[in-house]
Structure formats: C-alpha cells, structure tokens
Design an enzyme around this catalytic site. Structure first.
Site: not given
Length: 660
Positions: A49, A247, A378-379
C-alpha cells in the site's frame, strides 16, 4: 550493540554444535506420510500500500517531488530563486479544458538572464538520495516558440555544493509539447541532496513533468523502481502481491478512491490525486503526500511477474472508507464500478485484439499477465457491502467464472461486524474471505489455534493484513521488535497447520520511510539510500522460503503444538525434494530440549540443516546501523537415526530440514 550481536551468533552455533542431550523426555512426533493438507503456492505473500511514502518517495524511484505542479499547492516542493526573478516571471497555468489529467504547467519568462539569474530548486522527498559515480537521467516536457533559453541542471549537497551538473538546450521551437532528456554522473554521495534548475538566456518557456531518476532502477528500466527495495521483496519469493492497498482503495470519499484506469498509459496522462494518508493522522500530518501513479497498475502487474508472484489487485466496490465519509454509490449507479472490474480482467488477460488487452500490449506487454485473483472492496462491512458485493460477484462470475474473488470480512477478526460478514459470505459461497488482525503479541499467541476448528470445506481464508502491535494499534510507539516477530511466527505455525483453510497470508504494511511514515510497525524500513528488513521481515521470509507442498502432523503428547511448554510448531514436506521441514517457535526465556521422532520415515543423511532466528532480548530491533542484528543463522546437527535430539534456544524461531 556489536558485542551483543556476536553473543547471539555464538549462542546460535553452540546450540547446534552437537552438544545436545542424548535423549529427552519430551518427544516431538512427526508423521511424514499422514498428509493433512496441501499448501497453496500462494500461501505466503506480500501486501503493498502507498502509505509511509511507500510509492512516491519510496519504491517508485522518481526523485523530484511535485514534478508536474499538480499538488494542492502548485509549487509545493519547489523554491523560486535567482537574482533576476521579477513578479510574474514564474507562473503556474491551468489548461484544464485541454488536459484534465495533467492540467497545470509552469511558464518561465527569462530576460537576458545569466546562469544564476532565474532558478527553481526542488527539495525531493525528504531530500534526494544521490550516489557517487551513478548516472542520473533528467527529463522534462517543454514547449518554446522561439529559441534562446538553456537549462542548467545541478545536484546540490546539504551544504549547497554542486555534486553533479549538466546542460539541456531545448531542440524544438514550436507550439507543441516535447520531451527531452539528458544524463550526468554524480560526484559525491549525499542522502539529502536537492536539484537546482537555472534558466539562462532570453525568452519564454513552458515546463512540465520535470523528472530525475537514478539509472540503477530495478532491471535498469527507465523511470522504474528502486532496486534495493524490490530486491528485498524478490528475496522473500512471495507467492502473491496484493495491491494497491489498503485504505487508499476506498479513499476518504469516493472522489479520492483508487481508479486503476487513471494509472496506466503515458506518465503525462496519469491523473494525480491526494493520498488519503496525507491528512489521516493528526500525529503524523503529511501535507506533501500525493499519488502521481508513476507506479500504476501496469507496473504492479509487471512487478508481480518479475518476482514470480501472483497478482492480487483490489478494487473499490462503490464504498468510500466507512471510518471517514462512509460515502456510497447507489446500487442503480454501480454499473461503471463493475465495468471497471471486468475491464481490469481484460487488461490483464485479454489478447491484443481486445480493447483493454490492446492497451496492455501497447504499453509493452503483448502477452497476458494471467490474473487469477481479484479483490472486491477493502475492509468494508455491513449489509451495504454485501448487497454491492453480490452485484460484483454475479457480473464477474458470469463472464470470468475461473477468477477467484477475495471478499472483505471487515476491520476486525471478531465481533458483530465480523460475525455478520462471515455468515453472509459463507452463505454466498465466497471463494476467499479476507481477515485482518492488528493485535497485541499476546493475541497472536493465544490464537495460534484459531483455524483448527474452521470448516474444512467452503470458503478459504486470506490472512490479508496482520502485524503484532508492541504498544497498541495506531500508536507511534509501536516497534518492530523481536517479540512481535516471534509472536507472529507462533501464529503463522497455526496458519500453516491449517493450509487446507488458509490459502494466503501477508504482513502489513510493507514499507516505511524513516522520515515520512504515518503508521508503524512496518515490515521494511528505508531512507533515501538504505533499506533493511525488520525481525518480522525475516520471519515472513523464512516461512516463504521453507513453504513445502503439504502439511503433516507434528505433535507433543499427542496434541498439536500451540503453546505447551511455550512452544509452537508446524511441519510440512517438500514432495519434490523429499524433505521434511519442521518449524519450531520457543517463546520461553530458557533453552528447551526435545527429541524429534520420525514415526513413519527414515532420514536419508546423517546431518540436517538448521536455521535459527533468535535474540536473548525480546526488545531487540534491527536498524540502519545494525540491519542484521536479528538475522537467520544457519548450521547443521547430527541425525543419528529416526530420533533426533534437539536443543531449542530461548526466544527463537527454528527451522529443521531433514532429507528423507
């Protein structure tokens, strides 16, 4: 510190010198023919990331910050200087209607200026790391209707001295944009250099994409990646690489989400956006953190291919970060997001006659990237995620049924969110469920049997993000110390033991710049010239390099070894090499003696190889000054027969490899 490192090295070799006890009452039994699970080639991988200056200022080797003047503050990173600069001589112009991807450029008016009359100074990403004797390649996009301006390019050390310079004379005079390059060699090593441009002559010139790259990029690709950072990844031999996050896939709101189509094609056509880690944490504000996408989806796929890893891209599912704005795309407007997913598969796998396969081919990769895995979200969590995921899944599976989809189980490994998603995803027959855990070392030790009782059929598990926190999650005091790494090793024996449930695992985050991090702990730390692996890195590397192909039982007192005597263990065989690989983690502060008993096989040699990662102090860390303070040490032990005496050092991760 050096004396301590010597002590660790000597201790490690003494323990394996043959001075082990002849017999031990504690017997570790191994059945090499009772295979309990096959190990997926993707078992151990890496997660990338763009956080902690991971891409721009990190693995993407560009040295110029804000090279196209697209930051929120157009001249951030630049200083206008010179004795002849007047008001209005340096302007930032915006051609948004003409070029939405890269609208801004700099216009310089030069009036009979001498070499130091009109200048632009770029500070780089916390400085520029420059190496003596290395070639540097400068390039610029420009347009100049009339000749008359010469560009002087200089590298300056921290004291302002020139440590490399050259001259560029624009070759074209018309209304078109042109790219021109010139190279030169640095005369001094400097971790905090700056680049100075002097404009000499008389006239008006427009400048854009002002760039400087070292020549020693990975595989010597122009405009490529920082070789030492990629080498650390290649040395792990990861089974997959997950990208681009994290994120940043979601964005603070949907305007800041990651859009893969804006990260491919010519560099000057890639649309910069703010990095959501620019402002996320009050304790580490980073107002100069943006994404230029010089490292884009094509480069990610290329990197995966280079290091022999399966690519695992993650796409936005129509949801922004639920901790921030929680912005949603209405279901009836989700079609473009789903089409992006379908187009990405075509970009990766389609032949050159397809729309997006042709784009890939035109970028220099006519053969497909053989994408097999794709993450959706994502999440993300809640019913709003499930209803969007179902639409993605139906569309992707209808066109590409062989693509395995990775689905989010939220932010935590337990609780109401997790329970809801785990139930919903299993009812959907999800291919792979992505679980994340940032927890204390104690949690990792206590959860080494987490997957022992998971369903053996149905959805598989991707341990997509995990790292033991020495202080607490989102604490600036977290350290990559030996105890966090040791607890992760203990937990990973449970992942390996359950390889029929867990098909993939990766530590997170991957990289951190020592002068520009937002989150810690991190697997690999870098500055402008150096990089090193943490103790956690070597745990990950050792598991990956000693993966094996199938799990076999290893037990103590007829039970899986997951905390008894402060010991954790897993075992596998490499069927190609006919080799048994036993992983043992001792979290106790004392040496422990055992006998390894091969119940259904005979050793093929009188010696076995042993690798030990160990330190007497749980707080031990690696550093730029001592990058191998905690580092694997190799030796051999005697193998007298089917019963092998073994002493296991305190606070150690040990791998024993026995030819059968």
């Amino acid at each position: 510190m050096k004396k301590k490192a010597c002590k660790v090295l000597v201790l490690g070799f003494l323990l394996w010198s043959g001075a082990t006890s002849a017999q031990s009452n504690k017997v570790i039994s191994v059945k090499t023919k009772a295979i309990t699970a096959k190990i997926a080639p993707t078992m151990w991988g890496v997660f990338f990331e763009d956080i902690n200056l991971g891409a721009d200022g990190g693995i993407y080797a560009e040295l110029v910050k804000n090279r196209s003047f697209e930051f929120f503050k157009p001249l951030m990173g630049w200083t206008v200087n010179g004795s002849q600069v007047k008001e209005g001589d340096i302007l930032i112009l915006n051609r948004k209607a003409e070029n939405t991807s890269n609208p801004r450029y700099l216009r310089a008016t030069v009036r009979k200026a001498e070499k130091e009359g009109v200048g632009l100074l770029n500070e780089g990403f916390r400085g520029m790391g420059i190496r003596k004797g290395l070639r540097y390649d400068f390039s610029v996009m420009y347009r100049q209707q009339h000749p008359g301006i010469t560009l002087h390019i200089q590298l300056l050390n921290s004291g302002g001295g020139v440590i490399g310079d050259t001259v560029l004379i624009p070759a074209y005079q018309d209304t078109m944009w042109h790219k021109q390059q010139v190279s030169f060699t640095a005369t001094e090593t400097e971790p905090k250099a700056k680049m100075q441009l002097w404009l000499e002559g008389n006239g008006v010139i427009d400048l854009d994409i002002i760039s400087l790259f070292p020549s020693n990029t990975w595989k010597n690709r122009p405009g490529g990646m920082r070789a030492d950072m990629v080498q650390l990844l290649a040395d792990m031999k990861p089974g997959f690489i997950r990208f681009p996050g994290g994120c940043i896939v979601e964005g603070f709101d949907l305007s800041q989400r990651y859009q893969w189509k804006k990260t491919i094609g010519p560099i000057e056509e890639r649309q910069l956006i703010i990095n959501r880690w620019n402002f996320e944490f009050a304790h580490r504000p980073t107002p100069d953190y943006f994404q230029t996408f010089g490292l884009g989806f094509f480069e990610y796929f290329q990197l995966a291919e280079d290091i022999g890893a399966e690519p695992l891209p993650i796409l936005n599912c129509g949801m922004a970060c639920q901790f921030n704005s929680a912005e949603l795309v209405p279901l009836n407007e989700l079609a473009p997001y789903i089409q992006d997913a379908l187009d990405l598969i075509e970009f990766a796998n389609g032949d050159a006659t397809t729309q997006w396969g042709k784009v890939r081919a035109d970028m220099g990769h006519p053969s497909p990237f053989h994408l097999k895995l794709l993450g959706v979200g994502n999440e993300n969590w809640g019913p709003q995620y499930v209803e969007r995921l179902k639409l993605f899944t139906n569309a992707i599976k209808a066109k590409y049924p062989d693509i395995k989809l990775v689905n989010s189980s939220g932010t935590d490994p337990d609780g109401e969110r997790f329970d809801y998603l785990n139930n919903e995803l299993r009812n959907m027959h999800a291919d792979i469920i992505d679980e994340h855990y940032y927890r204390s070392p104690q949690w990792f030790l206590q959860n080494a049997q987490r997957y022992d009782h998971y369903p053996r059929n149905g959805s598989k598990i991707f341990a997509g993000e995990y790292a033991a926190q020495s202080d607490k999650t989102v604490s600036i005091n977290n350290k990559n110390n030996w105890y966090t790494a040791l607890s992760e090793a203990a937990f990973m024996t449970g992942l390996e033991r359950n390889a029929d449930v867990v098909n993939m695992a990766s530590y997170a985050p991957l990289f951190a710049h020592t002068d520009g991090w937002q989150w810690t702990p991190d697997l690999i730390w870098v500055d402008n010239l150096r990089s090193y692996g943490t103790p956690n890195y070597y745990v990950q590397q050792l598991f990956s390099l000693n993966k094996g192909t199938a799990v076999v039982p290893v037990k103590l007192d007829n039970a899986v070894i997951a905390g008894q005597d402060s010991l954790y263990a897993s075992a596998c065989i490499d069927e190609k090499k006919n080799e048994l690989i036993i992983k043992l983690v001792n979290v106790a502060d004392k040496q422990q003696s055992y006998t390894i008993a091969l119940e259904d096989a005979k050793p093929a040699a009188t010696q076995a190889s042993v690798t030990v990662l160990q330190s007497d102090e749980r707080a031990s860390v690696n550093s730029f000054e001592h990058p191998q303070y905690v580092f694997p040490r190799e030796s051999v032990i005697k193998v007298p027969g089917k019963k092998i005496p073994l002493d296991i050092a305190p606070y150690s991760f040990t791998i024993v490899k026995i030819k059968l």
